[in-house]
Enzyme design. Structure first.
Site, PDB file in Angstrom:
ATOM      1  N   ASN A 278      -1.370  -8.119  -3.520  1.00 27.82           N
ATOM      2  CA  ASN A 278      -1.072  -6.241  -4.280  1.00 27.82           C
ATOM      3  C   ASN A 278       0.960  -6.586  -4.196  1.00 27.82           C
ATOM      4  OD1 ASN A 278      -0.823  -3.958  -6.525  1.00 27.82           O
ATOM      5  ND2 ASN A 278      -0.046  -2.871  -4.088  1.00 27.82           N
TER       6      ASN A 278
ATOM      7  N   GLY B 283       1.610   2.816  -5.240  1.00 25.73           N
ATOM      8  CA  GLY B 283       1.402   2.568  -7.089  1.00 25.73           C
ATOM      9  C   GLY B 283       0.203   2.356  -7.139  1.00 25.73           C
TER      10      GLY B 283
ATOM     11  N   LYS C 172       3.863 -14.376 -12.191  1.00 23.61           N
ATOM     12  CA  LYS C 172       2.953 -13.813 -12.175  1.00 23.61           C
ATOM     13  C   LYS C 172       1.638 -14.972 -12.834  1.00 23.61           C
ATOM     14  CE  LYS C 172       2.559 -10.169 -10.757  1.00 23.61           C
ATOM     15  NZ  LYS C 172       1.583  -9.381  -9.232  1.00 23.61           N
TER      16      LYS C 172
ATOM     17  N   ALA D 271       0.712  -1.372  -0.398  1.00 19.73           N
ATOM     18  CA  ALA D 271      -0.570  -0.067  -0.353  1.00 19.73           C
ATOM     19  C   ALA D 271       1.026   1.074  -0.081  1.00 19.73           C
ATOM     20  CB  ALA D 271      -0.447  -0.078   1.014  1.00 19.73           C
TER      21      ALA D 271
ATOM     22  N   ASP E 113       8.604  -6.757   5.768  1.00 19.02           N
ATOM     23  CA  ASP E 113       8.619  -7.701   4.628  1.00 19.02           C
ATOM     24  C   ASP E 113       7.549  -8.864   4.595  1.00 19.02           C
ATOM     25  OD1 ASP E 113       9.727  -9.053   3.213  1.00 19.02           O
ATOM     26  OD2 ASP E 113      12.072  -8.052   3.667  1.00 19.02           O
TER      27      ASP E 113
ATOM     28  N   PHE F 299       6.820   0.281  -9.790  1.00 22.39           N
ATOM     29  CA  PHE F 299       7.510  -1.079 -10.826  1.00 22.39           C
ATOM     30  C   PHE F 299       8.496  -0.711 -11.385  1.00 22.39           C
ATOM     31  CE2 PHE F 299       6.639  -4.249 -14.054  1.00 22.39           C
ATOM     32  CZ  PHE F 299       6.251  -5.678 -13.067  1.00 22.39           C
TER      33      PHE F 299
ATOM     34  N   GLY G 233      -2.452  -4.757 -17.206  1.00 19.05           N
ATOM     35  CA  GLY G 233      -1.542  -4.113 -18.634  1.00 19.05           C
ATOM     36  C   GLY G 233       0.030  -3.419 -18.092  1.00 19.05           C
TER      37      GLY G 233
ATOM     38  N   ARG H 170       8.608  -0.044   4.170  1.00 18.46           N
ATOM     39  CA  ARG H 170       8.473   1.780   3.367  1.00 18.46           C
ATOM     40  C   ARG H 170       6.979   2.298   4.973  1.00 18.46           C
ATOM     41  NH1 ARG H 170       9.141   3.497  -1.935  1.00 18.46           N
ATOM     42  NH2 ARG H 170       7.616   1.922  -2.264  1.00 18.46           N
TER      43      ARG H 170
ATOM     44  N   TYR I 201      10.063 -13.207 -13.827  1.00 20.21           N
ATOM     45  CA  TYR I 201       8.534 -12.368 -13.614  1.00 20.21           C
ATOM     46  C   TYR I 201       7.347 -13.300 -13.666  1.00 20.21           C
ATOM     47  CZ  TYR I 201       5.778  -8.611 -13.098  1.00 20.21           C
ATOM     48  OH  TYR I 201       4.220  -7.307 -12.721  1.00 20.21           O
TER      49      TYR I 201
HETATM   50  P1  NDP Z   1       4.951  -0.265  -6.686  1.00 17.21           P
HETATM   51  O1  NDP Z   1       6.418  -0.930  -7.345  1.00 17.21           O
HETATM   52  O2  NDP Z   1       4.433   1.032  -7.261  1.00 17.21           O
HETATM   53  O3  NDP Z   1       4.316  -0.863  -5.815  1.00 17.21           O
HETATM   54  C1  NDP Z   1       4.858  -2.206  -5.317  1.00 17.21           C
HETATM   55  C2  NDP Z   1       4.346  -2.028  -3.695  1.00 17.21           C
HETATM   56  O4  NDP Z   1       5.346  -3.723  -3.066  1.00 17.21           O
HETATM   57  C3  NDP Z   1       4.956  -1.118  -3.164  1.00 17.21           C
HETATM   58  O5  NDP Z   1       3.947  -0.768  -1.921  1.00 17.21           O
HETATM   59  C4  NDP Z   1       6.114  -1.914  -2.150  1.00 17.21           C
HETATM   60  O6  NDP Z   1       5.979  -1.589  -0.768  1.00 17.21           O
HETATM   61  C5  NDP Z   1       5.349  -3.191  -1.748  1.00 17.21           C
HETATM   62  N1  NDP Z   1       6.610  -4.743  -1.434  1.00 17.21           N
HETATM   63  C6  NDP Z   1       6.981  -4.648  -3.294  1.00 17.21           C
HETATM   64  N2  NDP Z   1       8.177  -6.055  -2.024  1.00 17.21           N
HETATM   65  C7  NDP Z   1       7.685  -6.111  -0.503  1.00 17.21           C
HETATM   66  C8  NDP Z   1       8.384  -7.056   0.201  1.00 17.21           C
HETATM   67  N3  NDP Z   1       8.655  -7.669   0.506  1.00 17.21           N
HETATM   68  N4  NDP Z   1       7.369  -6.783   1.580  1.00 17.21           N
HETATM   69  C9  NDP Z   1       6.482  -5.752   1.620  1.00 17.21           C
HETATM   70  N5  NDP Z   1       5.588  -5.490   0.613  1.00 17.21           N
HETATM   71  C10 NDP Z   1       6.158  -5.497  -0.474  1.00 17.21           C
HETATM   72  O7  NDP Z   1       4.004  -1.306  -8.203  1.00 17.21           O
HETATM   73  P2  NDP Z   1       3.041  -1.381  -8.444  1.00 17.21           P
HETATM   74  O8  NDP Z   1       2.169  -1.082  -7.555  1.00 17.21           O
HETATM   75  O9  NDP Z   1       3.161  -0.934  -9.952  1.00 17.21           O
HETATM   76  O10 NDP Z   1       2.894  -3.151  -8.208  1.00 17.21           O
HETATM   77  C11 NDP Z   1       1.693  -3.139  -7.645  1.00 17.21           C
HETATM   78  C12 NDP Z   1       1.046  -4.722  -7.942  1.00 17.21           C
HETATM   79  O11 NDP Z   1       0.939  -5.026  -9.400  1.00 17.21           O
HETATM   80  C13 NDP Z   1       2.535  -5.976  -7.745  1.00 17.21           C
HETATM   81  O12 NDP Z   1       1.997  -6.915  -8.153  1.00 17.21           O
HETATM   82  C14 NDP Z   1       2.803  -5.796  -9.932  1.00 17.21           C
HETATM   83  O13 NDP Z   1       3.199  -7.236  -9.558  1.00 17.21           O
HETATM   84  C15 NDP Z   1       1.274  -5.824  -9.965  1.00 17.21           C
HETATM   85  N6  NDP Z   1       1.277  -5.105 -11.539  1.00 17.21           N
HETATM   86  C16 NDP Z   1       2.159  -3.673 -11.549  1.00 17.21           C
HETATM   87  C17 NDP Z   1       1.902  -3.576 -13.235  1.00 17.21           C
HETATM   88  C18 NDP Z   1       2.323  -2.598 -13.972  1.00 17.21           C
HETATM   89  O14 NDP Z   1       2.376  -1.887 -14.930  1.00 17.21           O
HETATM   90  N7  NDP Z   1       3.606  -1.356 -13.039  1.00 17.21           N
HETATM   91  C19 NDP Z   1       0.700  -4.304 -14.499  1.00 17.21           C
HETATM   92  C20 NDP Z   1       0.382  -5.958 -13.957  1.00 17.21           C
HETATM   93  C21 NDP Z   1       0.426  -5.897 -12.462  1.00 17.21           C
HETATM   94  P3  NDP Z   1       7.370  -1.779  -0.016  1.00 17.21           P
HETATM   95  O15 NDP Z   1       8.660  -1.331  -0.251  1.00 17.21           O
HETATM   96  O16 NDP Z   1       7.535  -0.260   0.743  1.00 17.21           O
HETATM   97  O17 NDP Z   1       7.493  -2.484   1.051  1.00 17.21           O
HETATM   98  C1  8X3 Z   2       3.557  -5.828 -15.009  1.00 17.82           C
HETATM   99  C2  8X3 Z   2       3.335  -5.572 -16.750  1.00 17.82           C
HETATM  100  O1  8X3 Z   2       3.863  -6.293 -18.838  1.00 17.82           O
HETATM  101  O2  8X3 Z   2       5.854  -5.164 -17.159  1.00 17.82           O
HETATM  102  O3  8X3 Z   2       3.135  -7.135 -14.687  1.00 17.82           O
HETATM  103  O4  8X3 Z   2       5.020  -8.338 -17.238  1.00 17.82           O
HETATM  104  S1  8X3 Z   2       4.165  -6.281 -17.443  1.00 17.82           S
END
Ligand code: NDP
Ligand code: 8X3
Length: 253
Positions: free
Chosen positions: A87, A17, A157, A14, A60, A190, A184, A39, A153
């Site tokens: 998420n 993103g 997924k 949370a 974590d 990310f 997508g 964080r 990756y």
């Molecule tokens: P962000 O990098 O913006 O957010 C990722 C979140 O995951 C952060 O809040 C981070 O928090 C948390 N996180 C990562 N590792 C850990 C951990 N070990 N423990 C706890 N929290 C963790 O990316 P998105 O919002 O884009 O990604 C969210 C989800 O959406 C992911 O599962 C990603 O695979 C998926 N997704 C994203 C897409 C994209 O294009 N962006 C497309 C499809 C799916 P912190 O670092 O503070 O722990």
């Molecule tokens: C994140 C989107 O296209 O980088 O899941 O895999 S992509």
């Protein structure tokens, strides 16, 4: 009035993103939120703006004991979790498998698969006991397709996709629902994480077309959560209009 008012929603990842956007959208519906990420300051900043009751878990998800202990020691008022949004996740690199960084693989597998499993194992039993609950996993187009350099990756997924289907089968004799939202390209942190802080390379991923925002995905998540109890949305794939598949993206300029 939304049926989500006063529901307890636990959202992993949370602090950024899609997860932060989900927190804001559920807060607009009057839900009570348990926000999980590493964080803590980010979570605190977000919580300060939400205007609903929030409980923070700085955690974590790769640490199984920490996940189990944090969930087991939730205050009584926060134990009856209604909605779990799985998420949190990440990608590292776009290398060919035989040239890949094994530490990055472990980070992806430990977070995207094992972290999701640890928290699900800790939360779902109380949902089953109460006969009420909804698990919404955030998968990806990468759970349906494999693209060059996506190897590990995409495998994580695809695993999320299998786990969503497995959970739905395991819970079919309960009132619980299981859904997945598979986006997508969404402009979040990310790609910065994928390219280890290389901002320029990360920005180039989202240039020349209009990517999705975290809000676009969060709207789908909240819509799924707000269906009547007999309606289970199994899967939503959500793409930018300029994206036709993982590899086909129409870019201008
Ligand atoms: P962000 O990098 O913006 O957010 C990722 C979140 O995951 C952060 O809040 C981070 O928090 C948390 N996180 C990562 N590792 C850990 C951990 N070990 N423990 C706890 N929290 C963790 O990316 P998105 O919002 O884009 O990604 C969210 C989800 O959406 C992911 O599962 C990603 O695979 C998926 N997704 C994203 C897409 C994209 O294009 N962006 C497309 C499809 C799916 P912190 O670092 O503070 O722990
Ligand atoms: C994140 C989107 O296209 O980088 O899941 O895999 S992509």
């Amino acid at each position: 009035m939304s049926d989500l008012k006063d529901r307890i929603v636990l959202i992993t990842g949370a602090s950024s993103g899609i997860g932060a956007a989900c927190a804001r959208k559920f807060a607009e519906c009057g839900a009570r939120l348990i926000l999980v990420a590493r964080r803590k300051e980010r979570l605190e900043q977000l919580a300060a703006d939400l205007g609903v009751e929030v409980h923070l878990l700085s955690l974590d998800l790769r640490d199984r004991t920490a996940v189990e202990d944090s969930l087991a020691s939730l205050p009584e008022a926060w134990r009856a979790i209604d909605i779990l949004v799985n998420n949190a996740g990440l990608s590292r690199g776009l290398d060919k498998l035989h040239e890949g960084d094994i530490d990055g693989w472990e980070e992806m597998i430990d977070t995207n698969i094992k972290g999701l499993l640890y928290i699900s194992r800790a939360v779902i039993p109380q949902m089953v006991n109460r006969g009420r609950g909804h698990i919404i996993n955030i998968g990806s187009i990468a759970g349906h397709e494999v693209y060059p350099g996506g190897n590990i990756y995409c495998a994580t997924k695809h695993a999320v996709d299998a786990l969503t289907k497995g959970m739905r089968i395991d819970l079919v004799d309960t009132p619980l629902r299981v859904s997945t939202v598979d986006p997508g390209l969404v402009e979040t942190e990310f790609s910065q994480v994928r390219f280890n802080g290389d901002k320029k390379r990360a920005e180039s991923v989202y240039k020349g077309y209009q990517p999705l925002t975290g809000d676009d995905v969060a709207e789908a998540v909240v819509w799924i959560a707000d269906r009547p109890p007999h309606v289970q949305i199994a899967e939503v794939i959500i793409l930018p209009t300029a994206q036709a598949s993982a590899m086909v993206v129409h870019k201008e300029g």
